[in-house]
Design an enzyme around this catalytic site. Structure first.
Site, PDB file in Angstrom:
ATOM      1  N   LYS A 187     -30.714  83.800  12.340  1.00 38.92           N
ATOM      2  CA  LYS A 187     -30.763  82.346  12.100  1.00 38.92           C
ATOM      3  C   LYS A 187     -32.219  81.851  11.964  1.00 38.92           C
ATOM      4  O   LYS A 187     -33.149  82.620  12.099  1.00 38.92           O
ATOM      5  CB  LYS A 187     -30.015  81.621  13.219  1.00 38.92           C
ATOM      6  CG  LYS A 187     -28.540  82.063  13.356  1.00 38.92           C
ATOM      7  CD  LYS A 187     -27.655  81.597  12.202  1.00 38.92           C
ATOM      8  CE  LYS A 187     -26.376  82.387  11.996  1.00 38.92           C
ATOM      9  NZ  LYS A 187     -25.347  82.296  12.999  1.00 38.92           N
TER      10      LYS A 187
HETATM   11  C1  LIG Z   1     -23.874  82.451  13.398  1.00 38.10           C
HETATM   12  C2  LIG Z   1     -22.797  81.457  13.268  1.00 38.10           C
HETATM   13  C3  LIG Z   1     -21.978  81.081  14.336  1.00 38.10           C
HETATM   14  C4  LIG Z   1     -22.004  81.772  15.659  1.00 38.10           C
HETATM   15  O1  LIG Z   1     -23.237  81.828  16.229  1.00 38.10           O
HETATM   16  P1  LIG Z   1     -23.489  82.752  17.524  1.00 38.10           P
HETATM   17  O2  LIG Z   1     -24.734  82.187  18.103  1.00 38.10           O
HETATM   18  O3  LIG Z   1     -23.657  84.139  16.996  1.00 38.10           O
HETATM   19  O4  LIG Z   1     -22.315  82.623  18.414  1.00 38.10           O
HETATM   20  C5  LIG Z   1     -21.067  80.076  14.144  1.00 38.10           C
HETATM   21  N1  LIG Z   1     -20.921  79.474  12.952  1.00 38.10           N
HETATM   22  C6  LIG Z   1     -21.649  79.821  11.890  1.00 38.10           C
HETATM   23  C7  LIG Z   1     -21.466  79.101  10.600  1.00 38.10           C
HETATM   24  C8  LIG Z   1     -22.606  80.833  12.009  1.00 38.10           C
HETATM   25  O5  LIG Z   1     -23.325  81.204  10.943  1.00 38.10           O
END
Ligand SMILES: *Cc1c(COP(=O)(O)O)cnc(C)c1O
Length: 387
Positions: A187
């Site tokens: 991210k």
């Molecule tokens: C990465 C992601 C999540 C989950 O994030 P985590 O921190 O890995 O639990 C949820 N929704 C979207 C759209 C994502 O890209």
């Protein structure tokens, strides 16, 4: 051909973060503490949220947000099929039913008119996802939420630093409105694993503070706090979703770099858009007509499978042969066995999401990527597509 494999994403973690992690470990305070609170304060200021509450993932954050809203069995939550499984899993673990509303292939985001068509008496909440970091049509979505009295939880996992009509995603949007960010290593910033829930709703913020630590009022400053002793009370059961200071140490350092990370992401996206303009076989991402700033979490063109005569999966395999990593965000969720069974939706029911699901690919995009890396990606694409 390049010698080294180029992954589609790679985190950049500074030496300062490493030292601050070591400081936490040496100091003996590893779990949630002062560094988590500092990270929350920095984050809240950055996005313009009244409350920012750190949790150990966005999945946990979405679950906590829905629990705080009181979503449960018999309720329906409307969301997009073009998202990560976590969005829908969080709904399912409250006992509520997920309902998919189709996207628009041009924005990759959920369409307000499709949401309105999916509203029933059981609808309680909407979860729009700002796909790739391009904000959804929030005015349209909130008009429906207001009309039918629905809560809104923005899945902002892609959207840290993005803004909609001059305000950052995560900025206060009123009562029963929350947004949830992810700090997974792919991210825009990372804490290893981690997430943040933002809201202006004091009641929800207070609930989340106890929900994330087994329902314990201890350490909570709020209406659930037991008075005047080392005792605590429990008003409802919670889960263990707190962030560690070790993670928050990384997060605080990442926040200092966020704007420069996102500038680099935007530069690379602009390079792809320029260099691949007119390339046969590649359909480039488009911008939504509403005013926004994109956070470019991922760069997701479509493979023009009809024109090329081979599939997106074949495209990904050919890129890998050339040492270029790509990724798939996402296979439309109603095409997975589990969600197909639960929602009753199958191929043919959500045509825009299916069109995207069959063609979308994520190209390498991360702040530490060099200009040469980006040129290698473009060259490999042109070779694979023979254009
Ligand atoms: C990465 C992601 C999540 C989950 O994030 P985590 O921190 O890995 O639990 C949820 N929704 C979207 C759209 C994502 O890209």
């Amino acid at each position: 051909m390049r010698k080294e494999f180029l992954p589609f994403a790679r985190p950049s973690v500074s030496e300062e973060a490493i030292l601050d992690v070591a400081d936490s470990i040496r100091g003996g305070w590893l779990a949630m503490g002062a560094k988590t609170i500092r990270f929350e304060e920095t984050f809240a200021r950055y996005v313009g949220a009244k409350y920012a509450l750190a949790v150990n993932s966005a999945t946990a954050g979405l679950h906590c947000a829905l629990m705080a809203l009181g979503i449960g069995p018999g309720d329906e939550v409307i969301t997009t099929p073009m998202t990560f499984a976590a969005t829908v899993n969080a709904i399912l673990f409250t006992g509520a039913k997920p309902v998919f509303a189709d996207i628009d292939r041009r924005t990759l985001n959920i369409v307000p008119e499709n949401i309105e068509r999916a509203v029933t008496k059981a609808s309680k909440c909407l979860i729009p996802v700002h796909f790739a970091g391009m904000p959804c049509d929030m005015d349209g979505i909130e008009a429906i939420a207001d009309k039918y009295g629905l809560a809104v939880v923005e899945d902002a996992a892609h959207a840290l630093g993005a803004s909609y009509k001059g305000r950052r995603i995560g900025a206060d949007r009123g009562a029963r409105r929350l947004s949830v960010f992810s700090f997974h290593p792919t991210k825009n910033i990372t804490t290893g694993e981690g997430g943040m829930i933002c809201t202006a709703d004091e009641e929800l913020a207070e609930k989340i503070m106890v929900l994330r630590q087994n329902g314990m009022s201890k350490g909570a400053w709020n209406r659930y706090a037991a008075k005047g002793s080392a005792n605590y009370d429990i008003f409802f059961p919670g889960l263990k979703y707190t962030m560690m200071d070790i993670q928050a140490a990384i997060g605080s350092s990442q926040m200092k770099e966020l704007d420069s990370f996102n500038r680099r992401r935007a530069e690379l996206a602009a390079f792809y858009l320029r260099e691949l303009d007119g390339a046969a076989g590649i359909i480039l991402p488009r911008r939504a007509p509403w005013e926004h700033e994109h956070s470019w979490h991922i760069f997701t063109p479509f493979i023009d499978t009809e024109r090329l005569g081979f599939s997106r999966d074949e495209f990904m395999a050919r890129m890998k042969e050339r040492n270029i990593g790509t990724a798939l965000h996402y296979q439309a969720l109603h095409l997975f066995t589990c969600y197909h069974k639960i929602t009753g939706k199958g191929r043919g029911d959500l045509p825009e999401a299916e069109y995207v699901s069959d063609r979308i690919v994520s190209l390498p995009l991360f702040p530490a990527m060099s200009d040469e890396d980006a040129r290698d990606v473009v060259a490999a694409i042109k070779e694979v597509c023979q254009c």
